[in-house]
Design an enzyme around this catalytic site. Sequence first.
Site, PDB file in Angstrom:
ATOM      1  N   ARG A 247       0.846  -1.176   0.000  1.00  0.00           N
ATOM      2  CA  ARG A 247       0.000   0.000   0.000  1.00  0.00           C
ATOM      3  C   ARG A 247       0.893   1.242   0.000  1.00  0.00           C
ATOM      4  O   ARG A 247       1.907   1.296   0.710  1.00  0.00           O
ATOM      5  CB  ARG A 247      -0.919   0.030   1.226  1.00  0.00           C
ATOM      6  CG  ARG A 247      -2.073  -0.966   1.165  1.00  0.00           C
ATOM      7  CD  ARG A 247      -3.059  -0.622   0.065  1.00  0.00           C
ATOM      8  NE  ARG A 247      -4.264  -1.436   0.074  1.00  0.00           N
ATOM      9  CZ  ARG A 247      -4.443  -2.526  -0.636  1.00  0.00           C
ATOM     10  NH1 ARG A 247      -3.452  -2.968  -1.416  1.00  0.00           N
ATOM     11  NH2 ARG A 247      -5.589  -3.194  -0.592  1.00  0.00           N
ATOM     12  N   GLU A 276      -3.959   7.703  -4.741  1.00  0.00           N
ATOM     13  CA  GLU A 276      -4.334   7.030  -5.977  1.00  0.00           C
ATOM     14  C   GLU A 276      -5.730   7.487  -6.395  1.00  0.00           C
ATOM     15  O   GLU A 276      -6.576   7.711  -5.530  1.00  0.00           O
ATOM     16  CB  GLU A 276      -4.307   5.506  -5.784  1.00  0.00           C
ATOM     17  CG  GLU A 276      -2.912   4.985  -5.499  1.00  0.00           C
ATOM     18  CD  GLU A 276      -2.855   3.469  -5.327  1.00  0.00           C
ATOM     19  OE1 GLU A 276      -3.867   2.778  -5.608  1.00  0.00           O
ATOM     20  OE2 GLU A 276      -1.809   2.965  -4.895  1.00  0.00           O
ATOM     21  N   HIS A 295      -0.942   0.139  -9.724  1.00  0.00           N
ATOM     22  CA  HIS A 295      -1.626  -0.758  -8.785  1.00  0.00           C
ATOM     23  C   HIS A 295      -2.198  -1.974  -9.531  1.00  0.00           C
ATOM     24  O   HIS A 295      -3.377  -2.312  -9.391  1.00  0.00           O
ATOM     25  CB  HIS A 295      -2.742  -0.021  -8.037  1.00  0.00           C
ATOM     26  CG  HIS A 295      -3.071  -0.651  -6.707  1.00  0.00           C
ATOM     27  ND1 HIS A 295      -3.454   0.089  -5.607  1.00  0.00           N
ATOM     28  CD2 HIS A 295      -3.075  -1.947  -6.305  1.00  0.00           C
ATOM     29  CE1 HIS A 295      -3.695  -0.720  -4.592  1.00  0.00           C
ATOM     30  NE2 HIS A 295      -3.458  -1.965  -4.993  1.00  0.00           N
TER      31      HIS A 295
END
Length: 329
Positions: A247, A276, A295
């Site tokens: 993360r 994000e 991601h």
Amino acid sequence: MNAPSHHSEQATGILYLAIGNTSLYREVETYLPAGTRLITLESGGEAEILAKIADCHIVVAGTIKLSRAMIQAAPALQLVVHQGVGYHDTLDVAALDERGIPIAITPDGTPTTVSEHAIMLMLTACRHTAFADKELRDGRYHVNALRLKSRTLSGSVVGIIGMGRIGKATAARLRGWGVTCLYTDPVPLSPDDEILLNARRVDLDTLLSASDIVSLHVPLTDQTRAMIDAPRLARMKAGSILVNTSRGPVVDESALIDALRIGHLGAAGLDVFEREPFSEGNPLAELPNTVLTPHIAAATRDTFKHKMSGVFNNIARHLEGLPLNNRVL
């Protein structure tokens, strides 16, 4: 698109809390149990979600956070199934707990895919291939310029922070690369697993100072937020590489940018970011010693099929009154 396979208004409504295209939604629909209908998103805006979640019984959690407001707007909500494993920062666990709504995760396929991606980022960062690719496409042929910057994965010390499913899968895939593997985790591996994975447990500071490559595999919690901050980046070996497929907020991004700019870190391979989606103008994009992916460490067609099978098998179990697999709440 909002084209459920089962059109009856009495069918169990399943909200897919992620933005996809028509092809992806149609693929998801192929896994629907009988008597259910898929509710999908078009924009993913809060107003749309609040309107659509009011009609749902089950949420498949994906890339959009399931907030307290959304949970409050879903009076019929019975179950949340996360399509991955990183639920800590994508679900309001306290709000679900207050309602007595169970949460299940879906580890199917994730360790394999994410560990492959982590090793890809290690190799790409070691060889500066993202920079070399861009330069070649722009007409600059660096046949010798990277010889004194690139490094070989074999012979490196790789430090794994977080030895859960994905950390262990990463260590397993590194066994053939001729690396020395260190790890840190609150829970030690069994002696047999340490031998099998050729991994030695050390404290975090020792791992940072001894590793040529540091790979992050921890959930985002109050304890791990910004755990890799400026002082800990300073502890890392000069010229070392940071890889993050966990993360983004686990790393202090501003401090990381500084460490890359001054050359204390040789490179970083990042699949996740502090904010994000990745924003235009993020300084990480301007640095030649970064490898950046959006991601997608767990995003392959093979893993998606594994995940959807696991998600909807659990939903079927719930509808049949059977115990959930991989229940975390």
